[in-house]
Design an enzyme around this catalytic site. Structure first.
Site, PDB file in Angstrom:
ATOM      1  N   ASP A 176       0.854  -1.190   0.000  1.00  0.00           N
ATOM      2  CA  ASP A 176       0.000   0.000   0.000  1.00  0.00           C
ATOM      3  C   ASP A 176       0.886   1.234   0.000  1.00  0.00           C
ATOM      4  O   ASP A 176       2.117   1.129  -0.005  1.00  0.00           O
ATOM      5  CB  ASP A 176      -0.968  -0.017   1.194  1.00  0.00           C
ATOM      6  CG  ASP A 176      -2.323   0.547   0.783  1.00  0.00           C
ATOM      7  OD1 ASP A 176      -2.350   1.694   0.307  1.00  0.00           O
ATOM      8  OD2 ASP A 176      -3.342  -0.161   0.929  1.00  0.00           O
ATOM      9  N   HIS A 245      -2.632   3.043  -4.863  1.00  0.00           N
ATOM     10  CA  HIS A 245      -2.078   2.611  -3.574  1.00  0.00           C
ATOM     11  C   HIS A 245      -0.604   2.223  -3.722  1.00  0.00           C
ATOM     12  O   HIS A 245      -0.148   1.241  -3.134  1.00  0.00           O
ATOM     13  CB  HIS A 245      -2.888   1.426  -3.009  1.00  0.00           C
ATOM     14  CG  HIS A 245      -4.248   1.818  -2.497  1.00  0.00           C
ATOM     15  ND1 HIS A 245      -4.480   2.200  -1.198  1.00  0.00           N
ATOM     16  CD2 HIS A 245      -5.438   1.899  -3.127  1.00  0.00           C
ATOM     17  CE1 HIS A 245      -5.764   2.500  -1.042  1.00  0.00           C
ATOM     18  NE2 HIS A 245      -6.374   2.332  -2.197  1.00  0.00           N
ATOM     19  N   GLU A 308      -9.920   2.279  -5.289  1.00  0.00           N
ATOM     20  CA  GLU A 308      -9.557   3.662  -5.000  1.00  0.00           C
ATOM     21  C   GLU A 308      -8.365   4.136  -5.849  1.00  0.00           C
ATOM     22  O   GLU A 308      -7.287   4.394  -5.314  1.00  0.00           O
ATOM     23  CB  GLU A 308      -9.212   3.797  -3.513  1.00  0.00           C
ATOM     24  CG  GLU A 308     -10.384   3.432  -2.620  1.00  0.00           C
ATOM     25  CD  GLU A 308     -10.042   3.400  -1.141  1.00  0.00           C
ATOM     26  OE1 GLU A 308     -10.922   3.712  -0.339  1.00  0.00           O
ATOM     27  OE2 GLU A 308      -8.883   3.040  -0.791  1.00  0.00           O
TER      28      GLU A 308
END
Ligand code: ACM
Length: 521
Positions: A176, A245, A308
């Site tokens: 991440d 990410h 995302e």
């Protein structure tokens, strides 16, 4: 109260018999050859419980016998347990079913016998007959080792606790913005730089702790984790989160980004706008990472993230616009599904099935054999099922166990939503529309995002006892799930014996709140 001694998840069928089997003296244990790995695990469990186990040859008289017989259940994870005053017989429909039976026997032992300290004495097993099989084939728990790294021994403990609850998938979120946890020999700076951040934000936004945080797993570490899980018949689903990410990646290799500007491994939470550039170089990087996963993780599934992904950098980039048009895409927004489709094809060519968060359904979508972890809500699960995808129900309103357990001010700092045990108890995971849709609901998965869970201790506190309820939603028939609250006290004695830092049913420990920075918040 159920007839059975607080088993969690509730088994399909339990019939109590009178009396008990006392495991005293030398206790012979036999198994078919194919049952040997589970026999070894059960022998370890019984030995720790103070039983003097003697492994005997197949066919020899034995107090505890393990078999595999595919005829006993249509489901591979189905099993039977038959305990009389003379012997205990465990039969799995497959090695998977037998592994589940071993964990049920572990729960049938007195709670004290689960302690990791030497025990003396002859623990009894209650005489009973159990016939059991899971409702769903995917029962997972997601562990975020990227936001806060967990040492190997903590990962192993999480796997063992998952096994105790008859879960069969541990999803490892390995990468991440805040840290990269996998050694990739073609890109040594991932382990060297991307795995460490300089410091971490305190609480939500209360300054920084001034303490470097990091770590990564070597190939040997991963092999140890995989082997440990495999002995418990648990599949590890590794995740590398792409093409967003990736701020940690860009801290090591800025040339893979859209701006070429140096960035740091992220020290705060939230979503980074730094994403991979839609270049051949970035695609090659991603495939070289997948090569490592394919080599180290033998399971059928590889999670490629896809959640995302802000389009900000692509929208501002002439190179990204040119690339999108060269690829015949309607806009740069479709670069996301283009990138992930390339990875899907690469995985398929290597015999693996891609898994992604539900945003992979947007802006072009993915081939129908991609599994969707539906996190944003049941409507996204229905969207995936309608498009023919198999779906894992990872609904954030129910399965995000990093959310607070209540609104009590003594709860540790957590994400702002609340998920109570009662919310999970009343959850029906399968959307009503599912039976009429082409895709299939594979099962359920709990998530333990670790922004506010800095150590294994906090992870356990967030997980338990709510994970018991998610495990039950995945395993037990809806009609067997009604009395979990009656069974939990007995089960919590097992967790106490195992030293699990669970949240008490009566409410949070006041001392827990200081542990995650709340007081400084
Ligand atoms: C997610 O919570 N971003 C999958």
């Amino acid at each position: 109260m159920s007839e059975h001694p607080g088993l969690v998840p509730a088994p399909g069928h339990y019939r109590a018999r009178t009396g008990q089997l006392t495991l005293e003296g030398r206790v012979g244990l036999s198994s078919d050859d194919s049952a040997a790995p589970s026999a070894t695990l059960l022998a370890e469990i019984l030995t720790r419980a103070g039983v003097s186990v003697q492994v005997v040859a197949p066919g020899e008289p034995a107090t505890v016998a393990l078999h595999i017989d595919s005829g006993i259940s249509a489901q591979p994870e189905g099993y039977r347990i038959d305990i009389t005053g003379e012997r205990a017989v465990l039969t799995g429909a497959s090695a998977d079913g037998l592994a589940r039976a071993v964990q049920t026997v572990r729960q049938l032992l007195p709670a004290d016998a689960l302690r990791h300290a030497p025990v003396t004495g002859a623990p009894p097993l209650p005489c009973c007959e159990i016939e059991d099989a899971p409702r769903f084939g995917w029962r997972g728990v997601h562990i975020d080792v990227a936001r806060h790294f967990l040492p190997v021994h903590s990962v192993l403990r999480s796997i063992d606790l998952a096994a105790l609850h008859r879960l069969n998938v541990v999803h490892l979120h390995l990468t991440d913005d805040q840290g990269w946890r996998l050694d990739v020999p073609t890109h040594p700076l991932l382990a060297e730089r991307a795995s460490w951040r300089a410091e971490t934000v305190v609480g939500r936004d209360a300054g920084f702790d001034g303490t470097p945080h990091g770590g990564y797993y070597s190939a040997a570490d991963i092999r140890e984790i995989v082997e440990y899980a495999s002995r418990r018949r648990i599949t590890i689903v590794p995740e590398v989160d792409l093409p967003g990410h990736v701020q940690s990646v860009l801290a090591a290799y800025p040339e893979l980004g859209n701006t070429g500007q140096p960035v740091e491994v992220r020290r705060t939470w939230g979503i980074s706008e730094n994403v991979l550039a839609p270049t051949e170089e970035a695609l090659t990087f991603a495939k070289e990472v997948l090569d490592v996963l394919i080599e180290l993780f033998p399971g059928p599934w590889v999670h490629i993230g896809g959640d995302e992904v802000p389009r900000t950098e692509w929208r501002a980039s002439e190179a990204a616009a040119a690339r999108a048009s060269e690829l015949g895409l309607a806009s740069v927004d479709e670069l996301q599904s283009w990138f992930l489709r390339e990875l899907h094809a690469y995985l398929a060519a290597h015999g693996r099935r891609a898994v992604g968060w539900d945003e992979i359904l947007d802006d072009g979508g993915m081939p129908a054999d991609t599994i969707v972890t539906a996190w944003r809500g049941a409507e996204h699960a229905v969207q995936g099922l309608t498009a023919g995808h198999d779906v894992v129900m990872a609904t954030k309103w129910v399965t995000y166990l990093d959310y607070a357990s209540s609104d009590d001010p003594d709860e540790p700092i957590a994400q702002r939503r609340i998920i109570t045990l009662a919310d999970i108890l009343s959850w029906e995971p399968e959307p009503a529309e599912a039976p009429d849709l082409p895709g299939q609901v594979l099962g359920v998965q709990a998530q333990l995002w670790s922004e506010f869970l800095p150590t294994a201790r906090e992870v356990e506190y967030a997980a338990f006892p709510r994970l018991c309820a998610v495990a039950e939603a995945g395993w037990s028939a809806p009609e067997s799930r009604t009395d979990l609250m009656d069974r939990l006290p007995a089960h919590l004695s097992r967790l106490t014996a195992l030293g699990v830092n669970y949240r008490p049913l009566a409410g949070p420990h006041p001392w827990q709140r200081g542990g995650t920075g709340r007081r400084r918040h």
